[in-house]
Design a protein around this motif. Structure first.
Motif, PDB file in Angstrom:
ATOM      1  N   UNK A  59      55.853  38.050  40.867  1.00 29.70           N
ATOM      2  CA  UNK A  59      56.652  38.025  42.097  1.00 29.70           C
ATOM      3  C   UNK A  59      57.890  38.895  41.938  1.00 29.70           C
ATOM      4  N   UNK A  60      58.512  38.835  40.750  1.00 29.90           N
ATOM      5  CA  UNK A  60      59.699  39.647  40.485  1.00 29.90           C
ATOM      6  C   UNK A  60      59.364  41.127  40.569  1.00 29.90           C
ATOM      7  N   UNK A  61      58.291  41.559  39.874  1.00 27.95           N
ATOM      8  CA  UNK A  61      57.910  42.972  39.861  1.00 27.95           C
ATOM      9  C   UNK A  61      57.517  43.453  41.251  1.00 27.95           C
ATOM     10  N   UNK A  79      65.980  43.688  35.385  1.00 27.86           N
ATOM     11  CA  UNK A  79      65.350  43.365  34.107  1.00 27.86           C
ATOM     12  C   UNK A  79      66.009  44.190  33.017  1.00 27.86           C
ATOM     13  N   UNK A  80      65.954  45.508  33.181  1.00 27.09           N
ATOM     14  CA  UNK A  80      66.530  46.436  32.210  1.00 27.09           C
ATOM     15  C   UNK A  80      67.803  47.032  32.813  1.00 27.09           C
ATOM     16  N   UNK A  81      68.948  46.457  32.472  1.00 28.10           N
ATOM     17  CA  UNK A  81      70.233  46.856  33.042  1.00 28.10           C
ATOM     18  C   UNK A  81      70.855  47.975  32.206  1.00 28.10           C
ATOM     19  N   UNK A  82      70.933  49.171  32.773  1.00 31.10           N
ATOM     20  CA  UNK A  82      71.493  50.333  32.075  1.00 31.10           C
ATOM     21  C   UNK A  82      73.017  50.364  32.188  1.00 31.10           C
ATOM     22  N   UNK A  83      73.660  51.043  31.243  1.00 33.01           N
ATOM     23  CA  UNK A  83      75.119  51.255  31.272  1.00 33.01           C
ATOM     24  C   UNK A  83      75.868  49.934  31.440  1.00 33.01           C
ATOM     25  N   UNK A 139      48.812  40.057  38.645  1.00 34.81           N
ATOM     26  CA  UNK A 139      49.149  40.569  37.319  1.00 34.81           C
ATOM     27  C   UNK A 139      50.131  41.721  37.427  1.00 34.81           C
ATOM     28  N   UNK A 140      51.111  41.759  36.522  1.00 34.14           N
ATOM     29  CA  UNK A 140      52.063  42.870  36.487  1.00 34.14           C
ATOM     30  C   UNK A 140      51.325  44.182  36.232  1.00 34.14           C
ATOM     31  N   UNK A 141      50.318  44.142  35.363  1.00 35.09           N
ATOM     32  CA  UNK A 141      49.483  45.310  35.096  1.00 35.09           C
ATOM     33  C   UNK A 141      48.143  45.157  35.799  1.00 35.09           C
ATOM     34  N   UNK A 142      47.830  46.106  36.674  1.00 40.21           N
ATOM     35  CA  UNK A 142      46.508  46.146  37.297  1.00 40.21           C
ATOM     36  C   UNK A 142      46.367  45.428  38.614  1.00 40.21           C
ATOM     37  N   UNK A 143      47.283  44.512  38.962  1.00 41.64           N
ATOM     38  CA  UNK A 143      47.149  43.772  40.221  1.00 41.64           C
ATOM     39  C   UNK A 143      48.498  43.228  40.667  1.00 41.64           C
ATOM     40  N   UNK A 144      49.507  44.109  40.729  1.00 41.89           N
ATOM     41  CA  UNK A 144      50.850  43.673  41.124  1.00 41.89           C
ATOM     42  C   UNK A 144      50.887  43.211  42.569  1.00 41.89           C
ATOM     43  N   UNK A 145      50.035  43.804  43.413  1.00 47.45           N
ATOM     44  CA  UNK A 145      49.968  43.426  44.818  1.00 47.45           C
ATOM     45  C   UNK A 145      48.535  43.099  45.204  1.00 47.45           C
ATOM     46  N   UNK A 146      48.395  42.125  46.110  1.00 49.09           N
ATOM     47  CA  UNK A 146      47.083  41.761  46.635  1.00 49.09           C
ATOM     48  C   UNK A 146      47.136  41.740  48.158  1.00 49.09           C
ATOM     49  N   UNK A 147      45.971  41.772  48.771  1.00 51.88           N
ATOM     50  CA  UNK A 147      45.881  41.830  50.227  1.00 51.88           C
ATOM     51  C   UNK A 147      45.939  40.422  50.815  1.00 51.88           C
ATOM     52  N   UNK A 148      45.947  40.349  52.160  1.00 56.14           N
ATOM     53  CA  UNK A 148      45.956  39.061  52.846  1.00 56.14           C
ATOM     54  C   UNK A 148      44.673  38.301  52.527  1.00 56.14           C
ATOM     55  N   UNK A 149      44.774  36.974  52.536  1.00 57.78           N
ATOM     56  CA  UNK A 149      43.641  36.149  52.191  1.00 57.78           C
ATOM     57  C   UNK A 149      43.735  35.648  50.767  1.00 57.78           C
ATOM     58  N   UNK A 150      42.618  35.171  50.244  1.00 62.47           N
ATOM     59  CA  UNK A 150      42.592  34.577  48.910  1.00 62.47           C
ATOM     60  C   UNK A 150      41.977  35.533  47.898  1.00 62.47           C
ATOM     61  N   UNK A 151      42.663  35.703  46.775  1.00 67.55           N
ATOM     62  CA  UNK A 151      42.169  36.520  45.664  1.00 67.55           C
ATOM     63  C   UNK A 151      42.186  35.676  44.403  1.00 67.55           C
ATOM     64  N   UNK A 152      41.150  35.845  43.587  1.00 66.28           N
ATOM     65  CA  UNK A 152      41.018  35.108  42.333  1.00 66.28           C
ATOM     66  C   UNK A 152      40.954  36.106  41.188  1.00 66.28           C
ATOM     67  N   UNK A 153      41.570  35.748  40.078  1.00 66.50           N
ATOM     68  CA  UNK A 153      41.546  36.650  38.929  1.00 66.50           C
ATOM     69  C   UNK A 153      41.571  35.891  37.614  1.00 66.50           C
ATOM     70  N   UNK A 154      41.176  36.590  36.574  1.00 66.46           N
ATOM     71  CA  UNK A 154      41.228  36.004  35.231  1.00 66.46           C
ATOM     72  C   UNK A 154      41.467  37.113  34.215  1.00 66.46           C
ATOM     73  N   UNK A 155      42.073  36.732  33.101  1.00 64.56           N
ATOM     74  CA  UNK A 155      42.317  37.696  32.014  1.00 64.56           C
ATOM     75  C   UNK A 155      42.119  36.975  30.695  1.00 64.56           C
ATOM     76  N   UNK A 156      41.447  37.645  29.773  1.00 64.91           N
ATOM     77  CA  UNK A 156      41.287  37.144  28.410  1.00 64.91           C
ATOM     78  C   UNK A 156      41.744  38.254  27.466  1.00 64.91           C
ATOM     79  N   UNK A 157      42.330  37.864  26.336  1.00 68.73           N
ATOM     80  CA  UNK A 157      42.813  38.903  25.453  1.00 68.73           C
ATOM     81  C   UNK A 157      43.256  38.378  24.108  1.00 68.73           C
ATOM     82  N   UNK A 158      43.853  39.282  23.344  1.00 70.33           N
ATOM     83  CA  UNK A 158      44.334  38.974  22.003  1.00 70.33           C
ATOM     84  C   UNK A 158      45.750  39.514  21.855  1.00 70.33           C
TER      85      UNK A 158
END
Length: 360
Positions: free
Chosen positions: A154-156, A164-168, A337-356
């Protein structure tokens, strides 16, 4: 004989002095290299087309930082005596997908680059650093601000990397006094003919007694300025946050309210909460839900919910799995997701991620 004795004494004294100063130097300063390498596989049932905003269909992709931003850096401390310490940190964000820049402002040390002085009176820090507002967001996120299915998305989506990254920036953090800790930050902006362009400031006040934590934070930033970065960090907005957490042994409950008022654009309120539970030292589960509503038009709203688990193979390496769902109404475009799915369209979207994830 006297001449030989003086030589022996001088050599002995020199050796003792060298030993003492060498030991003192080792005790007074240290530099540590550290980092996180995180990679995941992401699936979403819908994909927002960046040009048209319409659904481009399902996606299955390799992503960097499926749970925690990949980064490497170095930090150091020097004991100056009398309780005073000099500290520094340089931190880079990189992508495991292609070796390029990862979650940062796009520069080489685009996550953190600061030097500070710390004593029993607090810490004075100068340079590129996280704002108190963003750090409060991290503390109050039940999912540890995961890059998938948490308030970080939501922040991104709202302000990219601004705040997030405050310069100077120059900041001060107080010592803990009766459970209270305060932080303030001021980041210089300015451009020719406009001193206030890009100027921003943030503050936070937290109470923590080990069981109950209450946190309130504020951010205000002007658009523009000379601190231009490859990833936008100059969106003008005002942010407010209030939240609390309560810990029962290995179970923690968290709840928060956050508002994002964007200059010349939307004004969203976000209500969130969830739990984080360490089932065993090697297994963690967590879940959270966030409701976002546009104060200017209540027909624009969304619900984001996600659960995740992390299993530690060792102190440094863990496997994780997460699943989330988002439902958008009106013009709301909350992603998964911040990477790959920062925004989604109207309606319902489902997602999953697995990793190391590996820490070093």
């Amino acid at each position: 004989m006297a001449h030989k004795t003086s030589i022996v004494n001088f050599s002995l004294l020199a050796g003792v002095a060298l030993t003492l100063f060498s030991g003192l130097a080792c005790a007074q300063s240290s530099v540590t290299l550290y980092g996180i390498v995180d990679a995941g596989l992401l699936y979403t049932s819908k994909t927002a087309n960046s040009s048209t905003g319409e659904n481009s269909g399902k996606q299955f992709s390799f992503i960097d930082s499926g749970s925690t931003p990949s980064s490497f850096g170095m930090e150091g401390t020097e004991d100056l005596g009398g309780g005073l310490k000099a500290k520094f940190k340089l931190e880079n964000g990189f992508s495991t997908a292609n070796g390029g820049a990862g979650i940062s402002n796009g520069n080489f040390f685009g996550r953190q680059a600061w030097v500070s002085l710390q004593s029993n009176l607090g810490e004075l820090k100068t340079g590129l650093q996280f704002s108190p507002f963003f750090l409060a967001l991290y503390r109050l996120d039940p999912r540890g601000l995961s890059t998938f299915g948490s308030s970080s998305v939501i922040y991104a989506d709202s302000v990219v990397a601004t705040g997030v990254f405050a310069s100077n920036a120059v900041s001060y953090t107080s010592p803990v006094i009766a459970g209270f800790t305060g932080s303030v930050l001021y980041a210089l902006g300015g451009e020719a003919g406009n001193f206030s362009a890009g100027r921003n400031y943030s503050a936070d006040l937290m109470y923590d007694n080990g069981t109950l934590m209450i946190d309130v934070a504020f951010y205000s930033g002007n658009p523009g300025g000379t601190a231009q970065t490859p990833v936008p960090t100059d969106v003008g907005f005002t942010g407010r946050m209030l939240g609390a957490s309560y810990k029962f042994d290995s179970l923690t409950f968290k709840a928060s309210f956050t508002s994002y008022k964007i200059s010349g654009s939307f004004s969203n309120n976000v209500y969130g909460g969830g739990i984080n539970y360490d089932i065993t030292p090697a297994l963690n589960v967590n879940g959270g839900m966030w409701y976002t509503i546009d104060r200017n038009n209540s027909s624009n709203h969304s619900i984001l919910a996600a659960v995740g688990t992390q299993y530690f193979l060792s102190r440094s390496t863990s496997l994780y799995g997460q699943i989330g769902v988002v439902n958008n109404h009106g013009k709301m475009d909350t992603g998964l997701s911040v990477n790959g799915a920062t925004q989604e369209i109207a309606g319902t979207s489902v997602g999953t991620v697995v990793g190391i994830r590996h820490l070093f």
